[in-house]
Motif scaffolding. Structure first.
Motif, PDB file in Angstrom:
ATOM      1  N   GLU A 149     -39.629 -50.087-110.719  1.00 65.27           N
ATOM      2  CA  GLU A 149     -38.547 -50.789-111.410  1.00 65.27           C
ATOM      3  C   GLU A 149     -38.575 -50.480-112.905  1.00 65.27           C
ATOM      4  OE1 GLU A 149     -37.896 -55.010-110.179  1.00 65.27           O
ATOM      5  OE2 GLU A 149     -39.549 -54.558-108.817  1.00 65.27           O
ATOM      6  N   ALA A 150     -39.760 -50.451-113.482  1.00 66.99           N
ATOM      7  CA  ALA A 150     -39.889 -50.153-114.909  1.00 66.99           C
ATOM      8  C   ALA A 150     -39.404 -48.739-115.207  1.00 66.99           C
ATOM      9  CB  ALA A 150     -41.336 -50.325-115.351  1.00 66.99           C
ATOM     10  N   GLU A 151     -39.774 -47.791-114.353  1.00 65.19           N
ATOM     11  CA  GLU A 151     -39.332 -46.410-114.555  1.00 65.19           C
ATOM     12  C   GLU A 151     -37.817 -46.306-114.492  1.00 65.19           C
ATOM     13  OE1 GLU A 151     -41.370 -44.163-111.604  1.00 65.19           O
ATOM     14  OE2 GLU A 151     -43.355 -44.429-112.541  1.00 65.19           O
ATOM     15  N   ALA A 154     -35.485 -45.048-117.521  1.00 65.29           N
ATOM     16  CA  ALA A 154     -34.628 -43.883-117.262  1.00 65.29           C
ATOM     17  C   ALA A 154     -33.178 -44.206-117.609  1.00 65.29           C
ATOM     18  CB  ALA A 154     -34.744 -43.460-115.803  1.00 65.29           C
ATOM     19  N   ALA A 155     -32.738 -45.415-117.278  1.00 65.17           N
ATOM     20  CA  ALA A 155     -31.371 -45.828-117.603  1.00 65.17           C
ATOM     21  C   ALA A 155     -31.173 -45.907-119.118  1.00 65.17           C
ATOM     22  CB  ALA A 155     -31.063 -47.173-116.956  1.00 65.17           C
ATOM     23  N   LEU A 196     -34.123 -54.308-122.678  1.00 69.76           N
ATOM     24  CA  LEU A 196     -32.802 -54.925-122.619  1.00 69.76           C
ATOM     25  C   LEU A 196     -32.216 -55.074-124.021  1.00 69.76           C
ATOM     26  CD1 LEU A 196     -30.491 -56.218-121.103  1.00 69.76           C
ATOM     27  CD2 LEU A 196     -31.747 -58.384-121.118  1.00 69.76           C
ATOM     28  N   SER A 197     -33.027 -55.522-124.974  1.00 69.21           N
ATOM     29  CA  SER A 197     -32.564 -55.612-126.357  1.00 69.21           C
ATOM     30  C   SER A 197     -32.115 -54.244-126.862  1.00 69.21           C
ATOM     31  CB  SER A 197     -33.670 -56.147-127.269  1.00 69.21           C
ATOM     32  OG  SER A 197     -34.015 -57.468-126.944  1.00 69.21           O
ATOM     33  N   ALA A 198     -32.893 -53.220-126.545  1.00 71.84           N
ATOM     34  CA  ALA A 198     -32.566 -51.859-126.985  1.00 71.84           C
ATOM     35  C   ALA A 198     -31.246 -51.399-126.376  1.00 71.84           C
ATOM     36  CB  ALA A 198     -33.692 -50.904-126.617  1.00 71.84           C
ATOM     37  N   SER A 199     -31.077 -51.648-125.095  1.00 71.00           N
ATOM     38  CA  SER A 199     -29.852 -51.233-124.409  1.00 71.00           C
ATOM     39  C   SER A 199     -28.625 -51.935-124.972  1.00 71.00           C
ATOM     40  CB  SER A 199     -29.991 -51.515-122.911  1.00 71.00           C
ATOM     41  OG  SER A 199     -28.829 -51.129-122.209  1.00 71.00           O
TER      42      SER A 199
END
Length: 225
Positions: A69-71, A75-76, A204-207
């Motif tokens: 899940e982390a990968e 990747a996203a 999530l903050s970065a995205s």
């Protein structure tokens, strides 16, 4: 945050405790008697805050057995960077300089944080193909604290800033005359990111920061495929 209630934590019977070293290192022994305790340095001096975020995220994923899940999340995020870079290049805006700032009042004075190269949020924005216009040396917490007098020296660049609606120091009577005469303001290059934009945190903050910055520069941009 500085003095956790150890008795309360113990009654919760946690399986894992995660703490930032700069806040809770003095409580490590007590916490580790309650449950296995992971300590992370959110503000390292030997790497960027972005790289530390990645290390923290992947380490927690390993401990929880959720590596796949982390990968996928990382990747996203990388794919979003590529999409954003491509869009900025197509719009002829790649390589533009920017400032990332957070402003608020303190003792009735405007206080401005300008983020340095090592900051997580700056690392995110530079991966879009933009260049940080603040050349001060990296600071321990990732930002320099300045007064409004520093703003005229910035010239014309993209000024991304976070203020609260009820504490927008740039609209006060004392600051507005200077603000309205700044080059980046007169040229339409001042971009409020919203008071709920978080310039720290994890993937999530970065995205979300990518979406917000791209929405400011290219309102029709879509960074998630």
């Amino acid at each position: 945050r500085q003095e956790p209630n150890l008795e309360k934590i113990a009654t919760l019977e946690p399986d894992l405790i995660i703490v930032p070293s700069f806040r809770l290192k003095d409580n490590y022994d007590e916490l580790s008697t309650i449950a296995p305790t992971l300590v992370f340095d959110s503000y390292p001096t030997d790497s960027t805050h972005y790289q530390e975020m990645i290390n923290t995220f992947t380490t927690i994923a390993d401990v929880l057995g959720r590596q796949a899940e982390a990968e996928a999340v990382l990747a996203a995020l990388e794919a979003k960077f590529v999409t954003a870079r491509t869009q900025l290049e197509a719009a002829g805006r790649a390589g533009e300089k920017f400032i990332l700032a957070q402003a608020f009042s303190n003792d009735n004075q405007a206080q401005i944080r300008i983020f340095t190269d090592n900051a997580l949020a700056v690392q995110v924005v530079t991966q879009l193909g933009l260049e940080n216009g603040w050349d001060e040396e990296p600071q321990p917490y990732g930002f320099s604290t300045v007064s409004v007098e520093a703003l005229p020296e910035l010239g014309d660049l993209n000024f991304f800033y976070v203020v609260q609606d009820d504490d927008n120091v740039f609209t006060t009577s004392a600051v507005t005359p200077l603000w309205e005469n700044l080059e980046f303001v007169k040229n339409g290059h001042a971009y409020p990111l919203g008071g709920d934009t978080w310039l720290f945190g994890g993937p999530l903050s970065a995205s979300l920061l990518v979406d917000i910055v791209m929405g400011a520069l290219l309102p029709d941009a879509v960074t998630t495929q």
